[in-house]
Design an enzyme around this catalytic site. Sequence first.
Site, mmCIF file in Angstrom:
data_model
loop_
_atom_site.group_PDB
_atom_site.id
_atom_site.type_symbol
_atom_site.label_atom_id
_atom_site.label_comp_id
_atom_site.label_asym_id
_atom_site.label_seq_id
_atom_site.Cartn_x
_atom_site.Cartn_y
_atom_site.Cartn_z
ATOM 1 C CG ASP A 154 0.160 -1.758 3.124
ATOM 2 O OD1 ASP A 154 1.216 -1.161 2.835
ATOM 3 O OD2 ASP A 154 -0.937 -1.189 3.206
ATOM 4 C CB SER A 348 -3.714 3.995 2.262
ATOM 5 O OG SER A 348 -2.917 5.104 2.610
#
Length: 459
Positions: A154, A348
């Site tokens: 990420d 997400s």
Amino acid sequence: MTLSRRQLLQCVGAGVTLATVGNPVSASPPASTTETRRVFVHPRNGLLGDLLDVVEAVGGRTLLEYDNFEFVVVEVPSNRLEELTDAPAVAFVEDDGETKIPDGWSPSLLEFLLGPDRSDCSTHSDQRAPWGLERIGADEVDADGAGVDVGILDTGIQTDHCSLEVAGGRNFTGFGSPGDYEDRHGHGTHVAGIAGALDNGLGVVGTAPNADLYAVKVLDDDGNGRYSELIAGIDWCLSNDVELISMSLGGETESATVAEAIETAHAAGHLLLSAAGNGGNPGNGSCEAETMTYPATHENVLAVAAMDEDDTLASYSSVGDAVDLLAPGTDVESTFAGNEYAEASGTSIACPFVTGVAALVWEREQADGAGSNEAVRRTITETVEPVLESCEDGHGLVDARAALEAETDGDDSLADSGEGSTSTDGSEDGGLVGRAGTALEWVSDAITGVLEWVRGLGR
């Protein structure tokens, strides 16, 4: 002094290189101002040396090499790309596509969880469990993910957040040093908190609060990245035996090169998970729209869609035949960059709930290192709670209680996989062999135990 694997990984977090995965190759930029293309180049017959010679011959430069993959990332003059593609040493060339956090992510800060001095952990509010954690029953289980490594691919993770502990990581974005995996965006820290925020009485708690979180920074401070950087993150997880690879990101195009990286990681026993995407859906139970992003559509990746608190599919959630699981994704509280907390929505957000449950089940597998991916995947997809009962949620809503009860009950279909085991008919099945059975099964278990003991001597 002999360092353990976990200590070595922590050294990486301090800037010490453990492996050369995804490292930029030192080279001077081309003097010409000719337009260039950034591409993956795959060698024919695995002859990487010949490939690098060809790249140099056409005026290109090698940007990235990997530990576990033989292809490389190069920058080559656009007017010589055809020459590179046609070279005998080259199998094929593919553009390095773009990836990013899912669209529409808009966090809202939760000021009530903080005191006047954000850096003073004692002023943070008492711990709260996000609604999603309670909805999937993760607040009612004894497992906490201890000993399981989780790679958060990420924007990085805030390493000194009061509700998080980061075991190590690596920065592959090309901005900052390899050891700088701090999150200056917020997305990665929010995702990390859902997967594994500490159970320390402060702020929020994660799904697997004792799992070891690794900040694998593959998206920059604006939330953007490239497939080559995503692959570098996967490569690092392979080299450092990080069992779970969580990807709350996506790209618009499929990639044969990313697929190769995924398949290699899967074959090595790692479990890969991804957000399905925030491309929306018709809301009619149909998946014909196929709005998912990549790599969620890959068959070796667990793709996660998102639901609202009222058990309906979130309007933003992508749909498609490749969706595997549903998880809470709307208005979920978690950690945020700046030692803060925020509420946010998206697939997400749903993905790390499943990652956390996978860590709980992996812990119950009692496997140190990769190898239990098929068993864990089977467990969490076969113990779901039916909610939408359509293709929109794949198998159904992930259920931590049911997954761990299935493991505890020792159900043969969900038993510990072991590494490299096979079924009694000789086919590979992820090692789901019953504890009580034929003499052949008993011998297989005994051999597996000896191998685990020998591996333990080397740790």
